[in-house]
Design a protein around this motif. Structure first.
Motif, PDB file in Angstrom:
ATOM      1  N   UNK A 102       0.838  -1.195   0.000  1.00  0.00           N
ATOM      2  CA  UNK A 102       0.000   0.000   0.000  1.00  0.00           C
ATOM      3  C   UNK A 102       0.875   1.248   0.000  1.00  0.00           C
ATOM      4  N   UNK A 103       0.234   2.404   0.001  1.00  0.00           N
ATOM      5  CA  UNK A 103       0.965   3.670   0.087  1.00  0.00           C
ATOM      6  C   UNK A 103       0.765   4.298   1.466  1.00  0.00           C
ATOM      7  N   UNK A 104       0.653   3.438   2.490  1.00  0.00           N
ATOM      8  CA  UNK A 104       0.469   3.913   3.865  1.00  0.00           C
ATOM      9  C   UNK A 104       1.744   3.628   4.650  1.00  0.00           C
ATOM     10  N   UNK A 105       2.416   4.693   5.034  1.00  0.00           N
ATOM     11  CA  UNK A 105       3.662   4.586   5.799  1.00  0.00           C
ATOM     12  C   UNK A 105       3.488   5.392   7.080  1.00  0.00           C
ATOM     13  N   UNK A 106       3.387   4.676   8.171  1.00  0.00           N
ATOM     14  CA  UNK A 106       3.104   5.300   9.473  1.00  0.00           C
ATOM     15  C   UNK A 106       4.315   6.081   9.962  1.00  0.00           C
ATOM     16  N   UNK A 107       4.066   7.318  10.375  1.00  0.00           N
ATOM     17  CA  UNK A 107       5.155   8.176  10.828  1.00  0.00           C
ATOM     18  C   UNK A 107       5.912   7.599  11.999  1.00  0.00           C
ATOM     19  N   UNK A 108       5.181   7.219  13.070  1.00  0.00           N
ATOM     20  CA  UNK A 108       5.872   6.726  14.246  1.00  0.00           C
ATOM     21  C   UNK A 108       6.554   5.386  13.975  1.00  0.00           C
ATOM     22  N   UNK A 109       5.932   4.537  13.158  1.00  0.00           N
ATOM     23  CA  UNK A 109       6.567   3.270  12.810  1.00  0.00           C
ATOM     24  C   UNK A 109       7.902   3.481  12.124  1.00  0.00           C
ATOM     25  N   UNK A 138      12.977   9.487   4.148  1.00  0.00           N
ATOM     26  CA  UNK A 138      12.185  10.333   5.036  1.00  0.00           C
ATOM     27  C   UNK A 138      12.386  11.822   4.776  1.00  0.00           C
ATOM     28  N   UNK A 139      13.574  12.203   4.357  1.00  0.00           N
ATOM     29  CA  UNK A 139      13.920  13.623   4.249  1.00  0.00           C
ATOM     30  C   UNK A 139      12.931  14.447   3.421  1.00  0.00           C
ATOM     31  N   UNK A 140      12.519  13.991   2.239  1.00  0.00           N
ATOM     32  CA  UNK A 140      11.628  14.834   1.433  1.00  0.00           C
ATOM     33  C   UNK A 140      10.255  15.068   2.043  1.00  0.00           C
ATOM     34  N   UNK A 141       9.886  14.272   3.039  1.00  0.00           N
ATOM     35  CA  UNK A 141       8.545  14.362   3.611  1.00  0.00           C
ATOM     36  C   UNK A 141       8.497  15.174   4.901  1.00  0.00           C
ATOM     37  N   UNK A 142       9.604  15.816   5.242  1.00  0.00           N
ATOM     38  CA  UNK A 142       9.597  16.703   6.404  1.00  0.00           C
ATOM     39  C   UNK A 142       8.688  17.893   6.138  1.00  0.00           C
ATOM     40  N   UNK A 143       7.866  18.250   7.117  1.00  0.00           N
ATOM     41  CA  UNK A 143       6.964  19.382   6.940  1.00  0.00           C
ATOM     42  C   UNK A 143       7.683  20.715   6.930  1.00  0.00           C
ATOM     43  N   UNK A 144       7.010  21.723   6.440  1.00  0.00           N
ATOM     44  CA  UNK A 144       7.592  23.064   6.395  1.00  0.00           C
ATOM     45  C   UNK A 144       7.926  23.584   7.797  1.00  0.00           C
ATOM     46  N   UNK A 145       7.232  23.053   8.808  1.00  0.00           N
ATOM     47  CA  UNK A 145       7.485  23.459  10.191  1.00  0.00           C
ATOM     48  C   UNK A 145       8.572  22.625  10.849  1.00  0.00           C
ATOM     49  N   UNK A 146       9.162  21.683  10.100  1.00  0.00           N
ATOM     50  CA  UNK A 146      10.246  20.856  10.616  1.00  0.00           C
ATOM     51  C   UNK A 146       9.802  19.501  11.128  1.00  0.00           C
ATOM     52  N   UNK A 147       8.486  19.301  11.281  1.00  0.00           N
ATOM     53  CA  UNK A 147       7.982  18.046  11.838  1.00  0.00           C
ATOM     54  C   UNK A 147       7.355  17.173  10.752  1.00  0.00           C
ATOM     55  N   UNK A 148       7.469  15.853  10.952  1.00  0.00           N
ATOM     56  CA  UNK A 148       6.822  14.911  10.061  1.00  0.00           C
ATOM     57  C   UNK A 148       5.382  14.697  10.513  1.00  0.00           C
ATOM     58  N   UNK A 149       4.573  14.080   9.648  1.00  0.00           N
ATOM     59  CA  UNK A 149       3.174  13.800   9.941  1.00  0.00           C
ATOM     60  C   UNK A 149       2.969  12.311  10.201  1.00  0.00           C
ATOM     61  N   UNK A 150       1.825  11.961  10.758  1.00  0.00           N
ATOM     62  CA  UNK A 150       1.590  10.560  11.107  1.00  0.00           C
ATOM     63  C   UNK A 150       1.419   9.690   9.876  1.00  0.00           C
ATOM     64  N   UNK A 151       1.005  10.285   8.759  1.00  0.00           N
ATOM     65  CA  UNK A 151       0.959   9.577   7.473  1.00  0.00           C
ATOM     66  C   UNK A 151       2.054  10.193   6.611  1.00  0.00           C
TER      67      UNK A 151
END
Length: 359
Positions: free
Chosen positions: A205-212, A248-261
């Motif tokens: 799937x295309x579901x990648x859990x942030x905390x996992x 993981x690097x490209x999915x960092x949020x603009x605020x510096x934090x990643x999201x749960x999805x």
């Protein structure tokens, strides 16, 4: 405006590298100030530690890193941890023997045994590892969280005991979880996206859990100090750290934090602190030990720590925006916190302080 989503994420990543976003990391003393704020709030709300399950096991990984970073004169921190171990007779909460959660506390018990020169603190964990080794169930870690809960414990006790059987078994179990082409396993690692699926329900799937993914990348940094240098397993683990950081690097949020999805941040747009803390801890360790390229990953780390200390860390010291216990992407809220989320924050801060160095 019509660029594909993946190209937009890549462009943001490149701009982040070029800009440095938030500048240099704070001084070591300021990083410790942020950890002190989190600890003071946590101690006020939790004057004694909780149970000996994985949630508090993760907390104490960060707690002991914080203790070692701030210096051995902090008796309050040390006593808090020793009291926790004594309360539970230096055991972990076990629901079944072939699981990683049931040895999550053992990592901290080994560290306290070293500091206090009390080998007996490790006796229960040694017996539990012996049972797991006897069962020799290489398929026991069916979810990616297990890499963090069990991997560093196995690695540390293997090094302490000079037990090559534990070392080999760790390699077999982790390989079964991550997957190796053409061999049986859960194959949770997607080598095309350099991301980890949480468990077999999500493979393909295309579901990648942030905390996992946070658990997984932080597990490599937790195992590497104890596996034999330049061994096949050490080199494979370093490669995983590099590849996972790249994914993981490209999915960092603009605020510096990643999201749960991870790859669909729009599904749960609130920031998520646990994943960010674990990822930041792994990046800091990787940069310090020459596994990750400093030029490439330092701006990402700087941005992550800025987000953790200006968004996750509230003015009163609460570490918020933590997704509650779960097994898939879900919302996080400003005032939601947990032992494992605070532990992730303290682990990140400690690794970053060690990277910065100085007073």
């Amino acid at each position: 405006q019509n660029l594909p989503r993946s190209m937009k994420r890549g462009l943001i990543f490149v701009l982040l590298l070029l800009s440095g976003v938030d500048g240099k990391l704070p001084s070591r003393s300021k990083i410790i100030d942020s950890m002190n704020s989190a600890w003071n709030y946590w101690k006020e709300k939790n004057p004694s530690a909780g149970d000996c399950g994985w949630e508090w096991g993760v907390y104490f990984v960060g707690h002991m890193a914080y203790y070692n970073t701030t210096g051995s004169s902090n008796d309050d921190l040390l006593n808090y941890a020793v009291d926790w171990g004594n309360k539970h007779s230096w055991s972990c909460r076990v629901t079944r023997h072939d699981e990683a959660d049931g040895i999550a506390c053992g990592r901290t018990y080994a560290e306290l045994a070293r500091i206090k020169n009390q080998p007996k603190y490790m006796d229960w964990t040694k017996r539990e590892l012996a049972k797991q080794l006897g069962h020799h169930n290489v398929s026991m870690w069916w979810w990616c969280d297990a890499l963090f809960m069990g991997g560093p414990t196995y690695a540390r006790y293997s090094a302490l005991e000079q037990n090559t059987q534990l070392d080999v078994f760790l390699s077999e179990v982790a390989t079964y979880t991550i997957g190796e082409t053409g061999k049986p396993g859960y194959h949770l690692w997607n080598n095309k996206k350099n991301l980890m699926w949480r468990d077999s329900r999500y493979v393909g799937t295309d579901i990648y859990w942030g905390r996992g993914n946070g658990w997984a990348i932080a597990s490599y940094a937790g195992m590497l100090p104890y596996v034999k240098p330049n061994s096949i397993y050490a080199n494979e683990t370093k490669n995983l750290l590099r590849e996972h950081a790249m994914g993981l690097a490209p999915w960092q949020g603009k605020d510096g934090l990643w999201r749960s999805d991870i790859t669909h941040p729009e599904h749960f747009p609130n920031p998520e602190s646990t994943s960010t803390g674990m990822i930041a801890a792994a990046l800091a360790w990787g940069i310090k030990h020459g596994v990750l390229d400093k030029t490439k990953y330092m701006p990402i780390l700087e941005h992550a720590w800025h987000g953790l200390t200006t968004i996750s860390l509230q003015q009163d010291g609460l570490v918020g925006w933590c997704q509650p216990v779960g097994a898939a992407p879900a919302p996080a809220y400003k005032n939601s916190t947990s032992p494992f989320c605070v532990g992730a924050f303290l682990l990140a801060g400690s690794n970053i302080a060690d990277l910065v160095g100085g007073q």
